[in-house]
Design a protein around this motif. Structure first.
Motif, mmCIF file in Angstrom:
data_model
loop_
_atom_site.group_PDB
_atom_site.id
_atom_site.type_symbol
_atom_site.label_atom_id
_atom_site.label_comp_id
_atom_site.label_asym_id
_atom_site.label_seq_id
_atom_site.Cartn_x
_atom_site.Cartn_y
_atom_site.Cartn_z
ATOM 1 N N VAL A 109 -19.919 0.491 17.096
ATOM 2 C CA VAL A 109 -20.557 -0.416 16.138
ATOM 3 C C VAL A 109 -19.956 -1.811 16.272
ATOM 4 O O VAL A 109 -20.669 -2.815 16.248
ATOM 5 N N LYS A 110 -18.628 -1.892 16.461
ATOM 6 C CA LYS A 110 -17.974 -3.191 16.645
ATOM 7 C C LYS A 110 -18.443 -3.872 17.936
ATOM 8 O O LYS A 110 -18.677 -5.082 17.951
ATOM 9 N N CYS A 111 -18.562 -3.102 19.007
ATOM 10 C CA CYS A 111 -19.059 -3.668 20.270
ATOM 11 C C CYS A 111 -20.486 -4.179 20.110
ATOM 12 O O CYS A 111 -20.826 -5.271 20.591
ATOM 13 N N SER A 112 -21.316 -3.406 19.448
ATOM 14 C CA SER A 112 -22.699 -3.806 19.223
ATOM 15 C C SER A 112 -22.766 -5.065 18.363
ATOM 16 O O SER A 112 -23.560 -5.970 18.632
ATOM 17 N N THR A 117 -18.139 -2.635 9.410
ATOM 18 C CA THR A 117 -16.798 -2.673 9.987
ATOM 19 C C THR A 117 -15.807 -3.499 9.184
ATOM 20 O O THR A 117 -14.637 -3.155 9.125
ATOM 21 N N CYS A 118 -16.252 -4.577 8.567
ATOM 22 C CA CYS A 118 -15.323 -5.480 7.886
ATOM 23 C C CYS A 118 -15.141 -5.155 6.401
ATOM 24 O O CYS A 118 -14.064 -5.349 5.858
ATOM 25 N N CYS A 119 -16.170 -4.707 5.756
ATOM 26 C CA CYS A 119 -16.156 -4.557 4.301
ATOM 27 C C CYS A 119 -16.097 -3.109 3.845
ATOM 28 O O CYS A 119 -16.287 -2.822 2.680
ATOM 29 N N ASN A 120 -15.840 -2.198 4.738
ATOM 30 C CA ASN A 120 -15.868 -0.774 4.406
ATOM 31 C C ASN A 120 -14.438 -0.262 4.297
ATOM 32 O O ASN A 120 -13.658 -0.365 5.233
ATOM 33 N N ASP A 121 -14.073 0.286 3.133
ATOM 34 C CA ASP A 121 -12.730 0.824 2.925
ATOM 35 C C ASP A 121 -12.578 2.219 3.497
ATOM 36 O O ASP A 121 -11.475 2.656 3.782
ATOM 37 N N ASP A 122 -13.663 2.946 3.644
ATOM 38 C CA ASP A 122 -13.623 4.315 4.154
ATOM 39 C C ASP A 122 -13.776 4.277 5.677
ATOM 40 O O ASP A 122 -14.854 4.017 6.180
#
Length: 165
Positions: free
Chosen positions: A61-64, A128-133
């Motif tokens: 997901v980060k690469c995309s 990726t940035c705002c997800n705590d889980d």
């Protein structure tokens, strides 16, 4: 899939726009190679987005997301190039209508690609940035079997029409 198709159309129409070069119309974007190198970025970001849907992982997901941001910059570059191309070729008054049509069409595709990449990068950033889980990954725009559902959760119950009494 739309990003991949836009990339392929950029390559095709970019090659056609090179044929009108020197016939009263100067395709600035095509001479600079934008329809070809921009299309490669669009195809790669579309392929990564499809890969994320098939093989869900946070690193993918980060690469995309990174590739979609890069494609958004490339689409913005294309928008500027096509607007410049249209301004340069329409002002003299004596223009090639085929060249203008191709320029407007490719401008439209660049605008569409920009919107798609920005929204996809936005949703990827939310994941990726705002997800705590760290175990939860959400892929937007995923519909499986006509019902949108989260991975590992059952589909909602089917709607049953209630007849009036």
């Amino acid at each position: 899939a739309i990003q991949i198709m836009i990339g392929l159309m950029h390559i095709g129409f970019g090659a056609v726009s090179l044929t009108v070069f020197g016939q009263v119309y100067i395709p600035l974007a095509a001479v600079g190679g934008y329809p070809f190198w921009g299309a490669i970025f669009f195809i790669i970001s579309g392929s990564l987005s499809v890969s994320v849907e098939n093989h869900l992982s946070k690193s993918l997901v980060k690469c995309s997301m990174g590739m979609n941001i890069t494609s958004a910059v490339m689409a913005l570059t294309g928008i500027i190039l096509y607007i410049s191309e249209l301004i340069v070729n329409i002002l003299p008054g004596d223009t090639n209508p085929v060249g203008v049509g191709l320029g407007v069409l490719l401008l439209f595709f660049s605008l569409l690609e920009f919107g798609i990449t920005v929204s996809t990068a936005h949703f990827g950033c939310q994941v990726t940035c705002c997800n705590d889980d760290p175990d939860m990954v959400f892929v937007p725009y995923t519909v499986s079997g006509g019902v949108a559902c989260a991975e590992g959760h059952p589909a909602p119950p089917a709607y049953e029409a209630l007849s009036p009494k």
